[in-house]
Design an enzyme around this catalytic site. Structure first.
Site, short mmCIF file in Angstrom:
data_model
loop_
_atom_site.label_atom_id
_atom_site.label_comp_id
_atom_site.label_asym_id
_atom_site.label_seq_id
_atom_site.Cartn_x
_atom_site.Cartn_y
_atom_site.Cartn_z
N ASP A 1 0.84 -1.13 -0.09
CA ASP A 1 -0.02 0.18 0.11
C ASP A 1 0.98 1.20 0.04
OD1 ASP A 1 -2.21 -1.48 -0.03
OD2 ASP A 1 -2.89 -1.18 1.98
N ARG B 1 0.50 5.55 16.61
CA ARG B 1 -0.05 6.69 15.83
C ARG B 1 0.38 8.10 16.24
NH1 ARG B 1 -0.06 1.75 14.08
NH2 ARG B 1 -1.10 1.66 12.17
N ASP C 1 -7.18 4.15 12.58
CA ASP C 1 -5.74 4.77 12.53
C ASP C 1 -5.64 5.97 11.67
OD1 ASP C 1 -4.32 2.92 14.49
OD2 ASP C 1 -4.19 1.56 12.81
N SER D 1 -4.40 -8.95 8.06
CA SER D 1 -4.02 -7.52 8.25
C SER D 1 -3.13 -7.69 9.63
CB SER D 1 -4.89 -6.65 8.16
OG SER D 1 -4.55 -5.40 8.69
N1 ARG Z 1 -8.21 -2.35 16.27
C1 ARG Z 1 -6.89 -2.08 16.67
C2 ARG Z 1 -6.93 -0.29 16.96
O1 ARG Z 1 -7.61 0.31 16.28
C3 ARG Z 1 -5.91 -2.23 15.78
C4 ARG Z 1 -5.70 -1.60 14.46
C5 ARG Z 1 -4.70 -2.15 13.44
N2 ARG Z 1 -5.16 -3.55 13.44
C6 ARG Z 1 -4.58 -4.43 12.24
N3 ARG Z 1 -4.66 -5.85 12.17
N4 ARG Z 1 -4.08 -3.70 11.10
O2 ARG Z 1 -6.15 0.23 17.59
#
Ligand code: ARG
Length: 407
Positions: free
Chosen positions: A19, A101, A130, A182
């Protein structure tokens, strides 16, 4: 979105994956911007070396490519407050992505200022938390910066379309079969979603885990005791060995992971309104938060402990919702920091078959008074005073009952 300056600069949060690799080319093409790639090392597991990731961005066409190691800052400014807050979203998830983040955003904003960039781009989809965390953090740190989210805009919705676009532009595409999952990871652990996990009724297979081992396996290790030392709410040692916090979390992952501690299977409420199913493995942080909670039980005065418990929930929600730099979160940080002054001492944890239990705790500031608590002959508690206390404490309810309820 209209782009006014013809050859502005865009800092891209770069992971080395498909990506964000495609983002380099796509931003240059669609926004006519110079792209500077920036990979932030928070202790995540990379398929490639960080040098290879840096070179890859240059090959695709980034004008510069930078890798920043933020291990210590992540530990001291993000993990330490999270442990102090016993931070867990919806009382479960130890915030691994949510904590990273704001720090990534901070470093991207610093770089944007150094390089005179007025754009920052991320590779998040429009469905997740995110994107929110990036954009609220950047807005707080530098409201003049424009944020781009190419993955939300482009028409490369299938992986095939993305691979075709990459191939057409000479971007190396992954040769191994794409994982059905993911994953987001850093030193806190791993978050895993998608594929067959999207059915919340499907039990995850062992194949998804990499840092914890199956706690039910026949050769699971015997119970293991680990002693964590704390100073003012911050973990400072493991089994008597003083360690910087980043190393201490790594060490706790190594100790708790083989016992299968910190696995979590959760359906959570995303900020954008969708429920999602996510699996986590966070062995070290899970153990450290358990130890911290246990030491607070010993050291926090009752009223402070009760109010803090309520505020921990709010703190975690704010962090999950991308409000790391908000005034309310900062005010809660001040409260939590003040609460930690006497959270110093040691906690003995027992790790065994997926569980972590605090089985012992000591502190020079312990509020536990044996003379007051004991039922044996050394009891110093004033039992007569209790009788008088009851008379006054129960007075309002007695008057209410006589005058209203039982009348
Ligand atoms: N659900 C979690 C959050 O919002 C993780 C997000 C990313 N998860 C992922 N498998 N790419 O903090």
């Amino acid at each position: 979105m209209s782009v006014t300056d013809t050859k502005g600069i865009c800092i891209l949060a770069y992971s080395g994956g498909l990506d964000t690799s495609v983002c380099i080319q796509w931003i240059a093409e669609n926004y006519n911007l110079e792209v500077i790639a920036c990979a932030i090392d928070l202790g995540q597991d990379h398929d490639e070396s960080l040098d290879d990731i840096r070179d890859k961005a240059l090959k695709i066409g980034a004008s510069a490519s930078i890798v920043l190691d933020v291990h210590d800052e992540f530990a001291s400014d993000y993990l330490a407050p999270a442990i102090a807050a016993n931070g867990r979203y919806e009382n479960k998830y130890p915030l691994l992505s949510a904590l990273s983040r704001p720090l990534i955003s901070k470093r991207l904003v610093e770089l944007a200022r150094q390089r005179g960039a007025s754009y920052i781009a991320h590779g998040c989809t429009g469905k997740g938390n995110d994107q929110v965390r990036f954009e609220t953090s950047i807005a707080a740190l530098d409201p003049s910066i424009t944020v781009l989210g190419p993955v939300r805009e482009w028409e490369l919705t299938s992986r095939e379309a993305e691979m075709d676009y990459a191939t057409a532009h000479g971007i190396a595409v992954p040769t191994t079969k794409a994982s059905p999952y993911s994953v987001d990871d850093n030193v806190v652990g791993r978050a895993i979603e998608c594929g067959r996990l999207e059915d919340p009724n499907n039990e995850p297979g062992e194949d998804i885990y990499t840092i914890t081992q199956d706690p039910t396996r026949a050769d699971a290790p015997n119970p293991e005791y680990v002693t964590i030392g704390f100073e003012a709410g911050v973990p400072v040692s493991v089994n008597g060995e003083a360690l910087p916090l980043y190393d201490l979390v790594v060490k706790m992952n190594e100790l708790a992971g083989p016992h299968g501690v910190g696995r979590l299977d959760m359906v959570e409420n995303r900020l954008i309104g969708v429920k999602s199913r996510e699996i986590y493995e966070t062995p070290g942080m899970t153990a450290l938060i358990a130890a911290h909670i246990s030491l607070e039980e010993l050291c926090l005065e009752r009223e402070l402990a009760h109010l803090k418990l309520n505020l921990e929930h709010k703190w975690s929600e704010l962090v999950y919702f991308g409000m790391w730099f908000s005034p309310l979160k900062q005010a809660l940080d001040a409260f939590i920091a003040a609460s930690q002054a006497y959270v110093t001492g040691e906690v003995r944890l027992k790790l065994y078959r997926g569980s972590v239990v605090a089985v012992g705790r000591t502190s020079p500031y312990s509020l536990y008074d044996h003379g007051l608590a004991t039922y044996d002959a050394s009891d110093q508690f004033n039992h007569q005073a209790a009788q008088g206390f009851m008379e006054l404490y129960g007075l309002p309810i007695k008057v209410w009952s006589e005058s209203q309820w039982q009348k």
